[in-house]
Design an enzyme around this catalytic site. Structure first.
Site, PDB file in Angstrom:
ATOM      1  N   HIS A 334      35.888  19.402  33.473  1.00 41.49           N
ATOM      2  CA  HIS A 334      36.450  18.219  34.138  1.00 41.49           C
ATOM      3  C   HIS A 334      36.576  18.368  35.642  1.00 41.49           C
ATOM      4  O   HIS A 334      37.179  17.519  36.291  1.00 41.49           O
ATOM      5  CB  HIS A 334      37.837  17.887  33.587  1.00 41.49           C
ATOM      6  CG  HIS A 334      37.834  17.447  32.167  1.00 41.49           C
ATOM      7  ND1 HIS A 334      37.778  16.134  31.790  1.00 41.49           N
ATOM      8  CD2 HIS A 334      37.859  18.165  31.024  1.00 41.49           C
ATOM      9  CE1 HIS A 334      37.788  16.049  30.471  1.00 41.49           C
ATOM     10  NE2 HIS A 334      37.838  17.268  29.977  1.00 41.49           N
ATOM     11  N   LYS A 510      46.607   7.418  41.805  1.00 42.04           N
ATOM     12  CA  LYS A 510      46.011   8.611  41.189  1.00 42.04           C
ATOM     13  C   LYS A 510      46.820   9.804  41.669  1.00 42.04           C
ATOM     14  O   LYS A 510      47.656   9.658  42.561  1.00 42.04           O
ATOM     15  CB  LYS A 510      44.553   8.771  41.617  1.00 42.04           C
ATOM     16  CG  LYS A 510      44.341   8.640  43.134  1.00 42.04           C
ATOM     17  CD  LYS A 510      42.889   8.792  43.538  1.00 42.04           C
ATOM     18  CE  LYS A 510      42.052   7.537  43.346  1.00 42.04           C
ATOM     19  NZ  LYS A 510      41.074   7.629  42.268  1.00 42.04           N
ATOM     20  N   ARG A 511      46.575  11.003  41.102  1.00 47.55           N
ATOM     21  CA  ARG A 511      47.286  12.162  41.617  1.00 47.55           C
ATOM     22  C   ARG A 511      47.008  12.353  43.109  1.00 47.55           C
ATOM     23  O   ARG A 511      45.955  11.973  43.612  1.00 47.55           O
ATOM     24  CB  ARG A 511      46.872  13.423  40.839  1.00 47.55           C
ATOM     25  CG  ARG A 511      47.544  13.553  39.506  1.00 47.55           C
ATOM     26  CD  ARG A 511      49.060  13.655  39.627  1.00 47.55           C
ATOM     27  NE  ARG A 511      49.473  14.950  40.140  1.00 47.55           N
ATOM     28  CZ  ARG A 511      49.967  15.926  39.394  1.00 47.55           C
ATOM     29  NH1 ARG A 511      50.145  15.769  38.092  1.00 47.55           N
ATOM     30  NH2 ARG A 511      50.323  17.063  39.938  1.00 47.55           N
ATOM     31  N   LYS A 516      41.108  13.660  47.099  1.00 47.88           N
ATOM     32  CA  LYS A 516      41.127  12.227  46.789  1.00 47.88           C
ATOM     33  C   LYS A 516      41.316  11.369  48.042  1.00 47.88           C
ATOM     34  O   LYS A 516      41.183  10.154  48.007  1.00 47.88           O
ATOM     35  CB  LYS A 516      42.201  11.927  45.739  1.00 47.88           C
ATOM     36  CG  LYS A 516      41.889  12.605  44.379  1.00 47.88           C
ATOM     37  CD  LYS A 516      42.955  12.335  43.345  1.00 47.88           C
ATOM     38  CE  LYS A 516      42.796  13.146  42.075  1.00 47.88           C
ATOM     39  NZ  LYS A 516      41.780  12.589  41.149  1.00 47.88           N
ATOM     40  N   THR A 618      38.794   7.813  36.054  1.00 46.15           N
ATOM     41  CA  THR A 618      38.887   6.840  34.966  1.00 46.15           C
ATOM     42  C   THR A 618      39.713   5.638  35.425  1.00 46.15           C
ATOM     43  O   THR A 618      39.549   4.545  34.896  1.00 46.15           O
ATOM     44  CB  THR A 618      39.527   7.468  33.710  1.00 46.15           C
ATOM     45  OG1 THR A 618      40.664   8.237  34.116  1.00 46.15           O
ATOM     46  CG2 THR A 618      38.544   8.359  32.994  1.00 46.15           C
ATOM     47  N   LYS A 622      39.461   1.340  34.890  1.00 43.58           N
ATOM     48  CA  LYS A 622      40.566   0.439  34.550  1.00 43.58           C
ATOM     49  C   LYS A 622      40.621  -0.732  35.528  1.00 43.58           C
ATOM     50  O   LYS A 622      40.823  -1.883  35.136  1.00 43.58           O
ATOM     51  CB  LYS A 622      41.900   1.205  34.539  1.00 43.58           C
ATOM     52  CG  LYS A 622      41.966   2.274  33.457  1.00 43.58           C
ATOM     53  CD  LYS A 622      43.089   3.302  33.668  1.00 43.58           C
ATOM     54  CE  LYS A 622      42.825   4.534  32.801  1.00 43.58           C
ATOM     55  NZ  LYS A 622      43.663   5.691  33.181  1.00 43.58           N
TER      56      LYS A 622
HETATM   57  C1  26W Z   1      44.495  25.069  35.663  1.00 47.22           C
HETATM   58  C2  26W Z   1      45.001  23.923  36.438  1.00 47.22           C
HETATM   59  C3  26W Z   1      44.241  22.694  36.153  1.00 47.22           C
HETATM   60  C4  26W Z   1      44.886  21.609  35.611  1.00 47.22           C
HETATM   61  C5  26W Z   1      44.195  20.463  35.339  1.00 47.22           C
HETATM   62  C6  26W Z   1      42.898  22.628  36.407  1.00 47.22           C
HETATM   63  C7  26W Z   1      42.201  21.486  36.122  1.00 47.22           C
HETATM   64  C8  26W Z   1      42.840  20.402  35.597  1.00 47.22           C
HETATM   65  C9  26W Z   1      42.081  19.173  35.245  1.00 47.22           C
HETATM   66  C10 26W Z   1      40.660  19.512  34.944  1.00 47.22           C
HETATM   67  C11 26W Z   1      42.229  18.127  36.279  1.00 47.22           C
HETATM   68  C12 26W Z   1      41.787  16.783  35.800  1.00 47.22           C
HETATM   69  O1  26W Z   1      42.565  16.020  35.246  1.00 47.22           O
HETATM   70  N1  26W Z   1      40.523  16.431  36.044  1.00 47.22           N
HETATM   71  C13 26W Z   1      40.110  15.043  35.928  1.00 47.22           C
HETATM   72  O2  26W Z   1      39.584  14.791  34.644  1.00 47.22           O
HETATM   73  C14 26W Z   1      39.299  13.413  34.494  1.00 47.22           C
HETATM   74  C15 26W Z   1      38.880  13.199  33.054  1.00 47.22           C
HETATM   75  O3  26W Z   1      37.627  13.751  32.832  1.00 47.22           O
HETATM   76  C16 26W Z   1      38.255  12.970  35.487  1.00 47.22           C
HETATM   77  O4  26W Z   1      38.059  11.590  35.350  1.00 47.22           O
HETATM   78  C17 26W Z   1      38.690  13.288  36.904  1.00 47.22           C
HETATM   79  O5  26W Z   1      37.650  13.007  37.816  1.00 47.22           O
HETATM   80  C18 26W Z   1      39.088  14.752  37.001  1.00 47.22           C
HETATM   81  O6  26W Z   1      39.643  15.035  38.266  1.00 47.22           O
END
Ligand code: 26W
Length: 772
Positions: A334, A510-511, A516, A618, A622
């Site tokens: 992701h 978004k976060r 971003k 995503t 929406k």
């Molecule tokens: C280990 C810390 C950590 C925590 C969360 C590393 C990575 C993440 C996630 C991968 C972050 C995340 O939410 N990524 C998002 O995933 C969405 C669903 O696929 C995508 O639409 C977003 O672009 C992506 O940033």
């Protein structure tokens, strides 16, 4: 199939009387929620059991995810059951407004996109009849609640989401399992949440593990009056699932995080093996014929060595166990951000789960023997993404451009050896929550032109395309206006800011993360403000700029950006010179439920990450589905959005991935700053007193001006894309004035959103990866 609303209401009343000696009128929203939820659980109980029975001996897929961002469940469950309006009416008759349940907390067991995607997938799988169950963790505290202080700084507060009960899950003590660590053994107790599909009797299950001690109390210590020690074991066990890590996209090598991940992996696999044995017997060699496990990023990647460990403990040889694991798991990536890629120090890992380290070493040795250029362990660290690619049937990215980048960059060496393993599964969103539930007005309008039932056949929306005429556009504009009025009321109440629904609504939610580029948005707003002040910008359509975002609590730069935007908002909103032309509002505690109010009201969707950084996004989908145009870069799923809806119906700007790659080592923001007076003026507001400055804002200013070579730099090309961003934004702003032409663009986006249903996504997983 049809549920009896009268029974549900009668049971709600009976429960209120029994538990609280209250009535529908005298009770609180929290108690009403708890009892209504319980009454719904009673109503669905038989269907839930029957759904489980039907699936017992078939091949199934399991989604392993450390996060599920379910949001508020009461409305979506009633909606999916097809009884939301009836329940609303029945309660209204008794003098109760179902909208009171807006006070109920979201189930926010996730950070952002990855967690919300997991929730959308569960909804889609059940609705489409795909056998998929979810496994996750039942954090005592979900994502923190956010507020802003007088300076505009983010404050965090614990999210005690079950304080008033959790009617939407059942504890299943009989399926509790033991999980062993080097220094403790805990019991993982499952809580099952029903996943209620739309327009179907099928009910799925999300099983969330909660850690508890083997024994509640150490009686020896208790008798010795050492109360702290008597409770120490309990606290140490409960600590493991006490809180969701609030980091989104930054990796932290924490011991407690390993424990969380391992509980998810070990408990879920033990559960799967129990079910497998009970239906297919004790020989586990055929496991992968009946079980497919999808790893949602690397957070559950310890499942790979854990399954091998469990199989070897059952007597299987390593090589065979390796093959079974390889055929069982698939991995979704992701993010390509290097700071998010999990790498566990082997000593740390061994201090928690020593047997897992031994197995990872074996996997690494096997890998290096076959392919000397590949590795799982390097510099005494286990690379969880490599592990996940090596021991899996399929690896996928979440949008076309992202999947290409995985093959070209991140997993280049792996792709060379295993080209067939790499796939794409473009993300999607559930149209039930993100249209039917949050925008009944637009849903009703669309039903007049598209056959009813399009909420499960979203591609049907394309029949709209040739029908879009001035009358439909007029009706659409009225719906949009109504959604803006509703949002204005919500924002007035929660934030104390009065907004004008006649303004353009330009939204970035978004976060909060540097990549971003919320800061680029804010700098652009500053430029607009100053240009209105000096009279150089004359044809500006009045606009509300909306922000919503949480920062990881320890991410100082992101917190400084929040503070800056809040200060910009304060300055602009208090300036009578521009009061009739702009407002800025940063809403507090942006979450799933807030999104359901904000997104339907947006005209412009800000998706402005530098190309190649946002895996998919995503939120962008929406907004599109609710009729906003995208103001965005060619990044993530934006690429596919404009492919579907047409460049002419969106506002695309900025450098492409290829362009950014080519300037990576030579990017010179200072040259851009020196050459562009608008940029200089906007960027300098970080430090020149236009808004109160501080050391962190000074650091941001410094970073923006220094190229990628320096460690304290902006790696996200803010100044590079600024001018084209501003041009595209002002173009959209002018275009808005032709309400017909702009509304048409919005509707063309709605009509083109079919591809982005998570029903499509989940069917592709089912057919192309899981074969269920
Ligand atoms: C280990 C810390 C950590 C925590 C969360 C590393 C990575 C993440 C996630 C991968 C972050 C995340 O939410 N990524 C998002 O995933 C969405 C669903 O696929 C995508 O639409 C977003 O672009 C992506 O940033």
């Amino acid at each position: 199939m049809s549920y009896n609303v009268n029974t549900i209401i009668a049971n709600t009343e009976a429960l209120l009387k029994l538990r609280h000696d209250e009535t529908l009128i005298s009770t609180t929203p929290q108690r009403l929620h708890d009892c209504l939820g319980t009454a719904v659980m009673m109503a669905i109980n038989e269907n839930w059991t029957a759904s489980k029975k039907r699936r017992e001996s078939n091949r199934k897929a399991y989604y392993f995810s450390a996060e599920y961002l379910m949001g508020r469940l009461v409305y979506s469950n009633l909606f999916n059951l097809g009884i939301l309006d009836q329940v609303k009416a029945a309660l209204a008759q008794k003098g109760v407004n179902l909208a009171e349940l807006e006070d109920i907390e979201d189930a926010a067991l996730g950070n952002g996109g990855l967690g919300r995607l997991a929730a959308c997938f569960l909804d889609s799988a059940v609705t489409c009849g795909i056998p998929l169950s979810g496994y996750g963790l039942r954090y005592r505290f979900g994502l923190f609640k956010q507020s802003f202080d007088e300076r505009g700084s983010q404050k965090e507060e614990a999210d005690d989401w079950t304080r008033y009960g959790d009617p939407w899950s059942y504890r299943r003590d009989k399926h509790a399992v033991k999980v062993k660590f080097a220094d403790q053994t805990v019991i993982a107790v499952p809580y099952d949440m029903p996943i209620i599909g739309y327009n179907t009797d099928n009910i799925g299950t999300l099983r969330l593990w909660q850690c508890e001690p083997e024994r509640e109390l150490d009686f020896d210590a208790f008798n010795a009056q050492d109360y702290a020690r008597a409770l120490a074991e309990k606290n140490k066990a409960e600590d493991i699932t006490r809180v969701l890590y609030p980091n989104d996209s930054t990796y932290e090598g924490k011991q407690l995080r390993i424990k969380q991940q391992y509980v998810l992996c070990s408990a879920s696999l033990q559960d799967i093996l129990r079910v497998y044995r009970s239906t297919h017997g004790s020989d586990l060699s055929g496991l992968s014929r009946f079980v497919a496990v999808q790893l949602n990023d690397t957070h559950p990647a310890m499942s790979i060595p854990e399954l091998i460990r469990l199989l070897m403990a059952d007597g299987m040889e390593f090589e065979q166990a390796f093959q079974v694991a390889k055929n069982t798991f698939s991995y979704t990536n992701h993010t390509v951000m290097s700071e998010a890629l999990e790498k566990w120090n082997l000593d740390l890992l061994a201090s928690v789960v020593p047997e897992i380290v031994e197995i990872i070493k074996k996997i690494d040795a096997r890998c290096r023997a076959d392919h000397p250029e590949l590795f799982i362990i390097k510099d005494h660290q286990a690379h969880m993404a490599n592990l996940s690619v090596y021991v899996s049937t399929a690896v996928n990215g979440v949008a076309e451009i992202h999947s290409e980048i995985l093959k070209r960059d991140l997993f280049k060496d792996w792709y060379a050896v295993y080209p067939k393993r790499f796939q794409n599964k473009t993300n999607g969103i559930t149209p039930r929550r993100w249209l039917g539930l949050c925008n009944p007005e637009l849903t009703k309008l669309l039903e007049q032109y598209v056959s009813p039932g399009f909420l499960t056949r979203l591609d049907w929306l394309q029949v709209l395309k040739p029908l879009v005429d001035s009358e439909i556009v007029e009706q659409f504009n009225q719906v949009k206006r109504a959604k803006k009025e509703q949002l204005c009321q919500v924002i007035a109440k929660r934030e104390g800011v009065e907004l004008n629904p006649d303004f353009v609504f330009d939204v970035q939610v978004k976060r909060l993360h540097e990549y971003k580029r919320q800061l680029m948005n804010a700098l652009s707003i500053m430029d607009i403000y100053l240009s209105l002040k000096d009279g150089s910008l004359t044809d500006f359509t009045p606009t509300v700029f909306v922000f919503g975002a949480k920062s990881a609590p320890g991410y100082q730069r992101a917190k400084a950006i929040i503070r800056y935007i809040n200060q910009v908002a304060k300055r602009i909103n208090n300036d009578p010179d521009v009061a009739d032309r702009m407002k800025v509002v940063f809403v507090q505690n942006y979450n799933c439920s807030y999104a359901e109010h904000i997104i339907p009201a947006a005209d412009i969707s800000e998706q402005i990450s530098p190309a190649g950084t946002e895996a998919s996004g995503t939120g962008n989908m929406k907004f599109m589905l609710n009729g906003a145009v995208t103001l965005g870069t060619l990044d993530g799923a934006n690429v596919e959005i404009v492919e579907q809806a047409g460049k002419e119906n969106n506002y695309i700007f900025g450098a492409t991935v290829e362009e950014l790659e080519s300037i990576r080592d030579t990017y010179d923001p200072m040259a851009i700053y020196n050459a562009d007076a608008h940029i200089r003026r906007a960027v300098d507001t970080l430090v020149d007193g236009t808004v109160p400055t501080d050391d962190e804002l000074k650091e941001l200013h410094h970073a923006l001006l220094h190229g990628a070579s320096w460690h304290k730099a902006d790696h996200y090309y803010t100044l590079k894309d600024f001018a084209s961003y501003q041009a595209a934004r002002l173009q959209a702003n002018r275009d808005y004035r032709d309400r017909q032409a702009f509304g048409r663009k919005c509707l063309m986006n709605v009509a083109s959103a079919g591809k982005f249903s998570s029903d499509r996504t989940i069917r592709q997983y089912a057919e192309e990866i899981w074969h269920v």
